[in-house]
Design a protein around this motif. Structure first.
Motif, short mmCIF file in Angstrom:
data_model
loop_
_atom_site.label_atom_id
_atom_site.label_comp_id
_atom_site.label_asym_id
_atom_site.label_seq_id
_atom_site.Cartn_x
_atom_site.Cartn_y
_atom_site.Cartn_z
N LYS A 19 -15.91 13.46 -2.89
CA LYS A 19 -15.07 12.27 -2.75
C LYS A 19 -14.62 12.19 -1.30
N ILE A 20 -14.88 11.04 -0.65
CA ILE A 20 -14.55 10.89 0.76
C ILE A 20 -13.55 9.76 0.93
N HIS A 21 -12.66 9.93 1.90
CA HIS A 21 -11.64 8.92 2.20
C HIS A 21 -11.61 8.69 3.71
N TYR A 22 -11.82 7.44 4.12
CA TYR A 22 -11.74 7.07 5.53
C TYR A 22 -10.32 6.58 5.81
N PHE A 23 -9.66 7.14 6.84
CA PHE A 23 -8.29 6.74 7.10
C PHE A 23 -8.10 6.07 8.45
N ASP A 24 -9.10 5.95 9.28
CA ASP A 24 -9.11 5.06 10.44
C ASP A 24 -10.55 4.88 10.86
N ASP A 25 -10.79 4.25 12.00
CA ASP A 25 -12.16 3.92 12.38
C ASP A 25 -13.02 5.12 12.73
N LYS A 26 -12.44 6.29 12.99
CA LYS A 26 -13.23 7.45 13.40
C LYS A 26 -13.14 8.65 12.45
N ASN A 27 -12.11 8.73 11.66
CA ASN A 27 -11.84 9.95 10.91
C ASN A 27 -11.95 9.76 9.41
N CYS A 28 -12.38 10.82 8.74
CA CYS A 28 -12.45 10.82 7.29
C CYS A 28 -12.23 12.24 6.79
N ILE A 29 -11.94 12.32 5.50
CA ILE A 29 -11.73 13.60 4.85
C ILE A 29 -12.47 13.58 3.52
N ALA A 30 -13.12 14.70 3.20
CA ALA A 30 -13.86 14.81 1.94
C ALA A 30 -13.30 15.99 1.16
N ARG A 31 -13.31 15.84 -0.15
CA ARG A 31 -12.85 16.90 -1.04
C ARG A 31 -13.86 17.07 -2.17
N PHE A 32 -14.03 18.31 -2.61
CA PHE A 32 -14.83 18.56 -3.80
C PHE A 32 -14.43 19.90 -4.41
N PRO A 33 -14.51 19.99 -5.74
CA PRO A 33 -14.23 21.26 -6.40
C PRO A 33 -15.48 22.15 -6.35
N MET A 34 -15.25 23.44 -6.23
CA MET A 34 -16.35 24.40 -6.16
C MET A 34 -16.05 25.56 -7.08
N ALA A 35 -17.04 25.99 -7.84
CA ALA A 35 -16.87 27.10 -8.78
C ALA A 35 -17.63 28.33 -8.29
N THR A 36 -16.96 29.47 -8.35
CA THR A 36 -17.63 30.74 -8.11
C THR A 36 -17.52 31.55 -9.40
N ASN A 37 -18.57 32.31 -9.71
CA ASN A 37 -18.63 33.07 -10.96
C ASN A 37 -18.72 34.56 -10.70
N GLU A 38 -18.09 35.32 -11.58
CA GLU A 38 -18.20 36.78 -11.58
C GLU A 38 -18.60 37.19 -12.98
N THR A 39 -19.68 37.95 -13.09
CA THR A 39 -20.18 38.39 -14.40
C THR A 39 -20.14 39.91 -14.47
N TYR A 40 -19.65 40.41 -15.60
CA TYR A 40 -19.62 41.85 -15.82
C TYR A 40 -19.83 42.13 -17.30
N THR A 41 -20.11 43.41 -17.63
CA THR A 41 -20.36 43.83 -19.00
C THR A 41 -19.22 44.73 -19.47
N LEU A 42 -18.69 44.43 -20.65
CA LEU A 42 -17.64 45.26 -21.23
C LEU A 42 -18.23 46.58 -21.72
N ARG A 43 -17.58 47.69 -21.44
CA ARG A 43 -18.10 49.01 -21.83
C ARG A 43 -18.09 49.19 -23.35
N GLU A 44 -17.04 48.72 -23.99
CA GLU A 44 -16.89 48.96 -25.42
C GLU A 44 -17.97 48.26 -26.25
N SER A 45 -18.25 47.01 -25.92
CA SER A 45 -19.13 46.21 -26.78
C SER A 45 -20.43 45.77 -26.11
#
Length: 153
Positions: A19-45
């Motif tokens: 998603k981008i937003h222009y706030f004057d003739d030269k400048n803009c700001i963009a935002r986006f969500p980003m996911a990082t994953n961590e996977t591990y194995t439980l010892r018990e099961s």
């Protein structure tokens, strides 16, 4: 050690379109969500567990425009930047939001590319240079891995 360091490096997938937003003739700001994953194995099961952490990524100007043009939900990126926390008052209640202010983003796998996994990189120029067109190719030091693409950088 007398100094400190605020540096973040993440590899993950976009959770939504940019998603981008222009706030004057030269400048803009963009935002986006980003996911990082961590996977591990439980010892018990012996059950595999995946934990997802969500990050709010913010970028500006030329880098923001490139992200809007080439990135979409699900794309894999490498983000390098700083952690910043914003504070504001909402009807007498203090609100906080922690964001990753991206300085460099490498597009590792994009759906908008021509069907191949292409890798591109852009580094936001420093404030001192006042140039908004500094672009780095992630393979510039490795001449044997030339990219055959139509990306402008």
């Amino acid at each position: 050690m007398s100094g400190s360091l605020n540096k973040v490096m993440l590899i993950g997938n976009l959770g939504d379109d940019v998603k981008i937003h222009y706030f004057d003739d030269k400048n803009c700001i963009a935002r986006f969500p980003m996911a990082t994953n961590e996977t591990y194995t439980l010892r018990e099961s012996n059950e595999r567990v995946t934990q997802t952490e969500w990050h709010r990524v913010v970028t500006r100007n030329r880098l923001a425009e490139l992200c809007e043009k080439y990135l979409s939900k699900g794309d894999t990126v490498f983000v390098e930047g700083k952690i910043k926390t914003r504070k504001w008052n909402d009807n007498g209640v203090d609100r906080y939001q922690t964001e990753i202010h991206a300085e460099t983003i490498q597009f590792l796998n994009t759906k908008k590319s021509s069907g191949q996994s292409e890798e591109a990189s852009y580094t936001r120029p420093s404030e001192e240079s006042k140039s908004d067109t500094q672009v780095n190719d992630s393979n510039e030091d490795n001449s044997s891995n030339e990219l055959n693409d139509d990306l402008p950088f």
